[in-house]
Write a protein that holds these residues in place. Structure first.
Motif, mmCIF file in Angstrom:
data_model
loop_
_atom_site.group_PDB
_atom_site.id
_atom_site.type_symbol
_atom_site.label_atom_id
_atom_site.label_comp_id
_atom_site.label_asym_id
_atom_site.label_seq_id
_atom_site.Cartn_x
_atom_site.Cartn_y
_atom_site.Cartn_z
ATOM 1 N N LEU A 214 1.107 -0.787 -0.044
ATOM 2 C CA LEU A 214 -0.077 0.071 -0.205
ATOM 3 C C LEU A 214 0.925 1.351 0.199
ATOM 4 O O LEU A 214 0.966 2.190 -0.817
ATOM 5 C CB LEU A 214 -0.778 0.221 1.535
ATOM 6 N N ALA A 215 1.478 1.217 0.128
ATOM 7 C CA ALA A 215 2.774 2.398 0.676
ATOM 8 C C ALA A 215 3.921 2.323 -0.642
ATOM 9 O O ALA A 215 3.792 3.854 -1.134
ATOM 10 C CB ALA A 215 3.682 2.222 1.676
ATOM 11 N N HIS A 216 4.089 1.488 -1.051
ATOM 12 C CA HIS A 216 4.388 1.777 -3.134
ATOM 13 C C HIS A 216 3.291 2.267 -3.561
ATOM 14 O O HIS A 216 3.395 3.267 -3.932
ATOM 15 C CB HIS A 216 4.624 0.097 -3.465
ATOM 16 N N ASP A 217 1.908 1.923 -3.249
ATOM 17 C CA ASP A 217 1.327 2.379 -4.470
ATOM 18 C C ASP A 217 1.253 3.907 -3.731
ATOM 19 O O ASP A 217 0.470 5.387 -4.674
ATOM 20 C CB ASP A 217 -0.434 1.723 -4.399
ATOM 21 N N ALA A 218 1.379 4.143 -2.390
ATOM 22 C CA ALA A 218 0.335 5.635 -2.035
ATOM 23 C C ALA A 218 1.744 6.249 -2.851
ATOM 24 O O ALA A 218 1.163 7.699 -3.259
ATOM 25 C CB ALA A 218 0.851 5.313 -0.837
ATOM 26 N N ASP A 219 3.040 5.972 -2.900
ATOM 27 C CA ASP A 219 3.744 7.264 -4.128
ATOM 28 C C ASP A 219 3.691 7.134 -5.265
ATOM 29 O O ASP A 219 3.615 8.178 -5.611
ATOM 30 C CB ASP A 219 5.062 6.197 -3.387
ATOM 31 N N LYS A 220 3.778 6.433 -5.711
ATOM 32 C CA LYS A 220 3.107 6.808 -7.054
ATOM 33 C C LYS A 220 1.619 7.453 -7.607
ATOM 34 O O LYS A 220 1.421 7.991 -7.955
ATOM 35 C CB LYS A 220 2.234 5.380 -8.233
ATOM 36 N N ILE A 221 0.438 6.923 -6.288
ATOM 37 C CA ILE A 221 -0.704 7.455 -6.818
ATOM 38 C C ILE A 221 -0.450 8.935 -6.021
ATOM 39 O O ILE A 221 -1.120 10.024 -6.771
ATOM 40 C CB ILE A 221 -1.728 7.546 -5.244
ATOM 41 N N GLU A 222 0.719 9.134 -5.295
ATOM 42 C CA GLU A 222 0.658 10.627 -5.026
ATOM 43 C C GLU A 222 1.603 11.321 -6.169
ATOM 44 O O GLU A 222 1.038 12.699 -6.630
ATOM 45 C CB GLU A 222 1.879 11.129 -3.954
ATOM 46 N N THR A 246 0.008 2.320 -14.139
ATOM 47 C CA THR A 246 0.506 0.946 -14.490
ATOM 48 C C THR A 246 1.405 0.104 -13.390
ATOM 49 O O THR A 246 1.479 -0.824 -13.588
ATOM 50 C CB THR A 246 1.550 0.641 -16.063
ATOM 51 N N ALA A 247 1.938 0.544 -12.473
ATOM 52 C CA ALA A 247 3.164 1.128 -11.271
ATOM 53 C C ALA A 247 2.035 -0.237 -10.432
ATOM 54 O O ALA A 247 2.504 -0.650 -9.224
ATOM 55 C CB ALA A 247 4.227 1.847 -10.615
ATOM 56 N N LEU A 248 0.967 0.659 -10.249
ATOM 57 C CA LEU A 248 -0.284 -0.108 -8.949
ATOM 58 C C LEU A 248 0.008 -1.532 -8.791
ATOM 59 O O LEU A 248 -0.384 -1.407 -9.409
ATOM 60 C CB LEU A 248 -1.631 1.060 -9.449
ATOM 61 N N ARG A 249 -0.394 -1.586 -7.083
ATOM 62 C CA ARG A 249 -0.030 -3.223 -7.354
ATOM 63 C C ARG A 249 -1.526 -3.568 -6.527
ATOM 64 O O ARG A 249 -1.431 -5.152 -6.236
ATOM 65 C CB ARG A 249 0.830 -3.646 -5.673
ATOM 66 N N THR A 250 -2.247 -2.961 -5.687
ATOM 67 C CA THR A 250 -2.981 -2.798 -5.453
ATOM 68 C C THR A 250 -4.306 -2.528 -5.895
ATOM 69 O O THR A 250 -4.233 -1.404 -6.814
ATOM 70 C CB THR A 250 -2.813 -2.414 -3.502
#
Length: 297
Positions: A214-222, A246-250
């Protein structure tokens, strides 16, 4: 380890210490591992044994290696930076780390410079909204909100040492592993404090827990949100939007991204333009409510 550059004007022992230090920070020489013997290092670097001894002494003084009589030199389990005698407070190392984190407020997100943004947001500004996005995703997913927020806040902390390397630069630049950098950043802290930060970095990099994903997705979403905002300012940030999506995981990340893509990033401007009217309207409601209360009493 890398051979020394003969054109580098620094003294041979300084260059050799730098090469071994880099190998430790990058993880090539793992914690607890034995360094090659003095004769092996002398042969590798093409210098006399005395030069190697001087380089090893420098690394020992810096807290990177320890020597065992009759056994050799070993990489420390946790590199420790000597603390000056006048810094006697047990939390002095934590204080220096916190000052170092302040540097993130002055470190620009370098990728946006390629887009022609003259003054992009700082790493600290990015990390703050990453944490808020992380809290949102964790709530959606039923994950540990506090852990996710902590992972988000720490995800770029190592950039105080290596800078923010844009994606195009990563093909040309090799940097130390974030775990090694965090170990060095926190080396002067009490162990129980250092371990918290080190564990956060390790968990984020491993991406094995729900919170880390989720933290990785938060980085991409920001980054997606920032791209949308820059597009609204007239910059062509479509490529940044695409790579972030395209990098989102969840599924939670993808669902939030869909909501963000359908929302006007400038809605706040309309809110701000109506500030005086909103304030007057709110005051009117308060006044009316007060009058009704008096009439009913």
């Amino acid at each position: 380890m890398q051979p020394v550059d003969r054109d580098d004007p620094r003294k041979p022992n300084v260059k050799i210490a730098a090469s071994i230090r880099a190998a430790i920070l990058s993880g090539e020489l793992e914690p607890g591992s034995r360094l090659p013997s003095v004769s092996e290092l002398a042969g590798f670097f093409g210098v006399a044994a005395g030069t190697i001894h001087t380089a090893i002494r420098t690394l020992r003084d810096e807290g990177f290696v320890r020597s065992r009589t009759g056994s050799g030199n070993y990489v420390r389990d946790q590199p420790s930076i000597p603390v000056p005698a006048e810094k006697e407070h047990p939390l002095a190392g934590a204080a220096t780390f916190l000052f170092e984190m302040g540097h993130l407020k002055h470190l620009s997100r370098a990728g946006w410079l390629l887009l022609g943004i003259p003054q992009p947001e700082s790493v600290a500004e990015h990390s703050f909204r990453v944490a808020v996005v992380g809290i949102t995703l964790a709530a959606m997913e039923g994950a540990d909100v506090g852990r996710t927020a902590a992972l988000c806040l720490m995800h770029d902390a190592h950039e105080t040492r290596i800078g923010d390397v844009p994606s195009v630069g990563r093909a040309y630049v090799n940097t130390a592993e974030p775990e090694a950098i965090t170990a060095h950043q926190t080396s002067a802290m009490p162990h129980e404090v250092a371990k918290i930060f080190q564990d956060l970095t390790a968990e984020y990099e491993a991406t094995e827990t729900t919170e880390s994903r989720l933290a990785h997705d938060a980085d991409k979403i920001e980054t997606l949100m920032q791209a949308i905002e820059y597009q609204a300012q007239g910059h062509d940030a479509e490529a940044w939007r695409g790579t972030s999506l395209t990098a989102l995981r969840t599924e939670a990340g993808r669902e939030l991204a869909r909501a963000i893509g359908s929302t006007d990033p400038q809605w706040w401007s309309a809110f701000a333009r109506s500030y005086h009217e909103l304030r007057a309207s709110s005051r009117g409601r308060v006044t009316s409510a007060g009058a009704e209360d008096e009439a009913s009493s």
